[in-house]
Design an enzyme around this catalytic site. Structure first.
Site, PDB file in Angstrom:
ATOM      1  N   VAL A 146       0.984  -0.977  -0.032  1.00 50.17           N
ATOM      2  CA  VAL A 146      -0.013   0.042  -0.049  1.00 50.17           C
ATOM      3  C   VAL A 146       0.739   1.094  -0.016  1.00 50.17           C
ATOM      4  O   VAL A 146       0.633   2.248  -0.666  1.00 50.17           O
ATOM      5  CB  VAL A 146      -1.022  -0.158   1.117  1.00 50.17           C
ATOM      6  CG1 VAL A 146      -1.996   1.281   1.372  1.00 50.17           C
ATOM      7  CG2 VAL A 146      -1.785  -1.369   1.433  1.00 50.17           C
ATOM      8  N   GLU A 192     -10.412   5.162   5.042  1.00 47.04           N
ATOM      9  CA  GLU A 192     -11.445   4.589   3.978  1.00 47.04           C
ATOM     10  C   GLU A 192     -10.633   3.209   3.485  1.00 47.04           C
ATOM     11  O   GLU A 192     -11.354   2.395   3.131  1.00 47.04           O
ATOM     12  CB  GLU A 192     -11.364   5.656   2.647  1.00 47.04           C
ATOM     13  CG  GLU A 192     -12.021   5.221   1.659  1.00 47.04           C
ATOM     14  CD  GLU A 192     -13.496   5.122   1.880  1.00 47.04           C
ATOM     15  OE1 GLU A 192     -13.904   3.990   1.930  1.00 47.04           O
ATOM     16  OE2 GLU A 192     -14.258   6.231   1.868  1.00 47.04           O
ATOM     17  N   GLY A 241     -11.089  -2.102   0.506  1.00 43.49           N
ATOM     18  CA  GLY A 241      -9.903  -1.663  -0.484  1.00 43.49           C
ATOM     19  C   GLY A 241     -10.356  -0.405  -1.091  1.00 43.49           C
ATOM     20  O   GLY A 241     -10.471   0.597  -0.395  1.00 43.49           O
ATOM     21  N   ILE A 254     -12.997   0.573  -2.508  1.00 39.84           N
ATOM     22  CA  ILE A 254     -14.327   0.898  -2.626  1.00 39.84           C
ATOM     23  C   ILE A 254     -14.744   2.001  -1.534  1.00 39.84           C
ATOM     24  O   ILE A 254     -14.328   1.699  -0.478  1.00 39.84           O
ATOM     25  CB  ILE A 254     -15.393  -0.021  -2.217  1.00 39.84           C
ATOM     26  CG1 ILE A 254     -15.124  -1.413  -3.176  1.00 39.84           C
ATOM     27  CG2 ILE A 254     -16.780   0.130  -2.269  1.00 39.84           C
ATOM     28  CD1 ILE A 254     -16.144  -2.681  -2.797  1.00 39.84           C
ATOM     29  N   GLY A 264      -0.782  -9.336  -4.246  1.00 39.63           N
ATOM     30  CA  GLY A 264      -0.866  -8.140  -3.064  1.00 39.63           C
ATOM     31  C   GLY A 264      -2.182  -8.120  -2.336  1.00 39.63           C
ATOM     32  O   GLY A 264      -2.636  -7.305  -1.541  1.00 39.63           O
ATOM     33  N   GLU A 282      -3.258 -10.519   3.467  1.00 39.28           N
ATOM     34  CA  GLU A 282      -2.957  -9.920   4.729  1.00 39.28           C
ATOM     35  C   GLU A 282      -1.412 -10.666   4.988  1.00 39.28           C
ATOM     36  O   GLU A 282      -1.126 -11.786   4.555  1.00 39.28           O
ATOM     37  CB  GLU A 282      -3.675 -10.183   5.886  1.00 39.28           C
ATOM     38  CG  GLU A 282      -4.832  -9.109   5.767  1.00 39.28           C
ATOM     39  CD  GLU A 282      -4.635  -7.889   5.841  1.00 39.28           C
ATOM     40  OE1 GLU A 282      -3.977  -7.405   6.631  1.00 39.28           O
ATOM     41  OE2 GLU A 282      -5.207  -7.149   4.856  1.00 39.28           O
ATOM     42  N   LYS A 309     -13.238  -5.360   9.466  1.00 39.98           N
ATOM     43  CA  LYS A 309     -13.769  -4.473   8.723  1.00 39.98           C
ATOM     44  C   LYS A 309     -15.440  -4.328   9.210  1.00 39.98           C
ATOM     45  O   LYS A 309     -15.811  -3.263   9.113  1.00 39.98           O
ATOM     46  CB  LYS A 309     -13.513  -4.868   7.254  1.00 39.98           C
ATOM     47  CG  LYS A 309     -12.174  -5.104   6.744  1.00 39.98           C
ATOM     48  CD  LYS A 309     -12.033  -5.621   5.257  1.00 39.98           C
ATOM     49  CE  LYS A 309     -10.717  -6.124   4.949  1.00 39.98           C
ATOM     50  NZ  LYS A 309     -10.744  -6.543   3.826  1.00 39.98           N
TER      51      LYS A 309
HETATM   52  N1  LIG Z   1      -2.530  -5.070   0.918  1.00 37.08           N
HETATM   53  C1  LIG Z   1      -3.679  -4.654   0.691  1.00 37.08           C
HETATM   54  O1  LIG Z   1      -4.356  -5.078  -0.342  1.00 37.08           O
HETATM   55  C2  LIG Z   1      -4.439  -3.970   1.981  1.00 37.08           C
HETATM   56  C3  LIG Z   1      -5.764  -3.593   1.736  1.00 37.08           C
HETATM   57  C4  LIG Z   1      -6.543  -2.930   2.682  1.00 37.08           C
HETATM   58  C5  LIG Z   1      -5.444  -2.718   3.758  1.00 37.08           C
HETATM   59  N2  LIG Z   1      -4.405  -2.988   3.873  1.00 37.08           N
HETATM   60  C6  LIG Z   1      -3.622  -2.606   5.141  1.00 37.08           C
HETATM   61  O2  LIG Z   1      -2.732  -1.730   4.782  1.00 37.08           O
HETATM   62  C7  LIG Z   1      -1.384  -1.652   5.921  1.00 37.08           C
HETATM   63  C8  LIG Z   1      -0.360  -2.126   5.212  1.00 37.08           C
HETATM   64  O3  LIG Z   1      -0.480  -3.549   4.156  1.00 37.08           O
HETATM   65  P1  LIG Z   1       0.353  -4.083   3.214  1.00 37.08           P
HETATM   66  O4  LIG Z   1      -0.054  -5.060   2.583  1.00 37.08           O
HETATM   67  O5  LIG Z   1       1.064  -2.815   2.503  1.00 37.08           O
HETATM   68  O6  LIG Z   1       1.471  -4.354   4.014  1.00 37.08           O
HETATM   69  P2  LIG Z   1       3.229  -4.957   3.730  1.00 37.08           P
HETATM   70  O7  LIG Z   1       3.092  -5.049   2.209  1.00 37.08           O
HETATM   71  O8  LIG Z   1       3.488  -6.132   4.433  1.00 37.08           O
HETATM   72  O9  LIG Z   1       3.987  -3.627   4.236  1.00 37.08           O
HETATM   73  C9  LIG Z   1       4.062  -3.398   5.348  1.00 37.08           C
HETATM   74  C10 LIG Z   1       5.183  -2.035   5.530  1.00 37.08           C
HETATM   75  O10 LIG Z   1       5.549  -1.672   6.839  1.00 37.08           O
HETATM   76  C11 LIG Z   1       6.744  -1.872   7.324  1.00 37.08           C
HETATM   77  N3  LIG Z   1       6.797  -1.982   8.786  1.00 37.08           N
HETATM   78  C12 LIG Z   1       6.178  -3.203   9.366  1.00 37.08           C
HETATM   79  N4  LIG Z   1       6.601  -2.964  10.623  1.00 37.08           N
HETATM   80  C13 LIG Z   1       7.227  -1.910  10.743  1.00 37.08           C
HETATM   81  C14 LIG Z   1       7.890  -1.264  12.015  1.00 37.08           C
HETATM   82  N5  LIG Z   1       7.949  -1.881  13.249  1.00 37.08           N
HETATM   83  N6  LIG Z   1       8.661  -0.128  11.594  1.00 37.08           N
HETATM   84  C15 LIG Z   1       8.723   0.486  10.612  1.00 37.08           C
HETATM   85  N7  LIG Z   1       8.083  -0.217   9.257  1.00 37.08           N
HETATM   86  C16 LIG Z   1       7.410  -1.215   9.643  1.00 37.08           C
HETATM   87  C17 LIG Z   1       7.520  -2.748   6.401  1.00 37.08           C
HETATM   88  O11 LIG Z   1       8.647  -2.589   6.275  1.00 37.08           O
HETATM   89  P3  LIG Z   1       9.573  -3.380   5.418  1.00 37.08           P
HETATM   90  O12 LIG Z   1       9.092  -3.239   3.983  1.00 37.08           O
HETATM   91  O13 LIG Z   1      11.174  -2.659   5.513  1.00 37.08           O
HETATM   92  O14 LIG Z   1       9.533  -4.649   5.860  1.00 37.08           O
HETATM   93  C18 LIG Z   1       6.686  -2.582   4.978  1.00 37.08           C
HETATM   94  O15 LIG Z   1       7.268  -1.641   4.339  1.00 37.08           O
HETATM   95  C19 LIG Z   1      -2.130  -3.139   6.739  1.00 37.08           C
HETATM   96  O16 LIG Z   1      -2.604  -2.500   7.960  1.00 37.08           O
HETATM   97  C20 LIG Z   1      -2.996  -3.783   5.962  1.00 37.08           C
HETATM   98  O17 LIG Z   1      -4.209  -4.231   6.745  1.00 37.08           O
HETATM   99  C21 LIG Z   1      -3.890  -3.793   3.101  1.00 37.08           C
END
Ligand SMILES: NC(=O)c1ccc[n+]([C@@H]2O[C@H](COP(=O)([O-])OP(=O)(O)OC[C@H]3O[C@@H](n4cnc5c(N)ncnc54)[C@H](OP(=O)(O)O)[C@@H]3O)[C@@H](O)[C@H]2O)c1
Length: 420
Positions: free
Chosen positions: A15, A131, A136, A138, A181, A184, A199
């Protein structure tokens, strides 16, 4: 043009990088629409050296997201790390304490701490926008808090797909979703239905003006469902979807998230891939259906940026659509609407075994609509039963009765059938 809006982004994963790309690719469009440039001043993630596919050299780097949240050159803290505790919670609290607005995609954080965080932010006139945390791309939070704000909401249905990629094993389906992607970081959050439950609890809070109550969501994960169930369901003209329902009744707030069978010809049955659908019922507007990508880089980043742009425009809505001090504590009620159920049992190959199962169902007041028995597997055979309408509590009574018959192996799978 007015002063730039300065963002600090913590989390540069799926994200976070999606957000960076939108800001880089659409700088002019964002500035035209909000009347001010939107810029990133600082970023944070776990590993500084990681190649993330976009240049990050123009932004200050912070190893510690809490330090990022406190920076004086950050107006809005964008939390995209995830997790209900630890860095995400500490940094969000630090941002609020430093007088910043917060945009987050983190449903876990808000499902557990939303009320306390909203109270803290609103006490100093700041907002938390989320949001991206629900469905996602929507814009369902906007729909509820803005476009439908004058309606009394009767019911919220939230439908996720990702269950039945025909012919794929779960592992393959999950790997595919992961590659896009969609998954979770912790797959248990998906499989256990916890993520979807988070959610639903957030939608319910906004829809009914109640404090987020995630612990009361009746959660059923998809862990017990096998590829066999998906095939059998297809054979009987159904698809399996994860369905969330929140409604306020005379008995209290019902919130349930569970796998359901839906007719494959229905609008829900036709949903594909990572598509989510939210169906809202308002007293004036009637039924509103929102449908689109429920996850992934672009859709989720799009939702994050919608929130950021509202803040840039000076548009402020309370976190849950009304001041957090006015949100009521809901009385939790167990969902009691009767429905037909699909049951799959592994029955021992003994004379009278089927009759014993039928008797247990009968004793619980459940009648059988359809039944199928499949080829033997050693000494047992799978049996599928579709019941007439019954309540979950009658079904639970029958399921515990089955455990005492001595002819049913393991725990039966029970999936509610929705006629939506
Ligand atoms: N993916 C989706 O489709 C989606 C949809 C809706 C909501 N979300 C929400 O969006 C958020 C992020 O999801 P994501 O899919 O983008 O996760 P992700 O790809 O696992 O990315 C998480 C990021 O946070 C960083 N991070 C984790 N712990 C940290 C810490 N203690 N200190 C500093 N940085 C830290 C990680 O660093 P590194 O890269 O260096 O490891 C990574 O860059 C979550 O809350 C998730 O529930 C995701």
């Amino acid at each position: 043009m007015s002063q730039p809006l300065r963002l600090g982004i913590a989390g540069l994963g799926t994200v976070g990088i999606g957000v960076v790309k939108i800001i880089r690719n659409h700088a002019e469009l964002l500035a035209q629409r909000t009347g001010r440039p939107i810029v990133i001043t600082a970023v944070s993630a776990r590993s500084k050296g990681k190649d993330r596919g976009v240049p990050l050299g123009d932004y200050a780097w912070e190893d510690d997201p809490v330090a990022l949240a406190r920076r004086e050159d950050v107006d809005v803290f964008v939390e995209l790390m995830g997790g209900s505790e630890g860095a995400a919670k500490d940094a969000t609290e630090a941002a609020i304490a430093s007088g910043k607005d917060v945009v987050t995609a983190n449903k876990a954080l808000l499902a557990h701490h939303g009320q306390a965080l909203a109270l803290a932010a609103e006490a100093t006139g700041h907002v938390i926008r989320f949001e991206a945390a629900v469905a996602g791309g929507i814009p369902v939070i906007k729909a509820l808090t803005e476009g439908l704000a004058a309606n009394e909401i009767g019911r919220v249905n939230y439908i996720l797909t990702r269950m039945e990629n025909a012919g794929l094993t779960y592992e393959e389906a999950f790997n595919e979703a992961d590659g896009l992607g969609y998954l979770e970081a912790d797959p248990n959050l998906d499989v256990g239905g916890i993520d979807a439950g988070h959610k639903l609890s957030l939608l319910a809070a906004i829809a009914f003006g109640t404090q987020v109550d995630f612990p009361s969501v009746e959660l059923e994960g998809i862990g017990a469902i096998t590829i066999e169930d998906i095939h059998q369901a297809a054979d009987m003209g159904y698809k399996i979807k994860l369905l969330g329902v929140a409604q306020m009744t005379g008995r209290g707030l019902e919130q349930r998230m569970s796998p359901c069978l839906v007719p494959d010809t229905s609008p829900l049955g036709q949903l594909q891939g990572g598509t989510n659908m939210v169906v809202l019922e308002g007293d004036s507007v009637g039924q509103i259906v929102l449908r689109g990508a429920g996850a992934g880089e672009g859709p989720t980043a799009s939702a994050v940026m919608g929130d950021v742009m509202d803040i840039a425009r000076g548009f402020r809505v309370s976190t849950f659509g009304q001041p957090a001090t006015t949100l009521r504590k809901a009385r939790a009620a167990r969902a009691a609407v009767p429905a037909p159920y699909y049951l799959r049992l592994q029955l021992q190959d003994k004379p009278g075994a089927l009759a014993k199962v039928a008797r247990v169902l009968g004793e619980a007041g459940i009648s059988i609509d359809r039944m199928r028995q499949y080829g033997h597997q050693d000494t047992t055979a799978p049996v599928l039963i579709v019941t007439h309408k019954t309540t979950r509590s009658s079904l639970d009574e029958a399921l515990s009765g089955m455990a005492t018959t001595g002819v049913v192996e393991g725990a039966p799978v029970a999936i509610r059938i929705e006629s939506v």
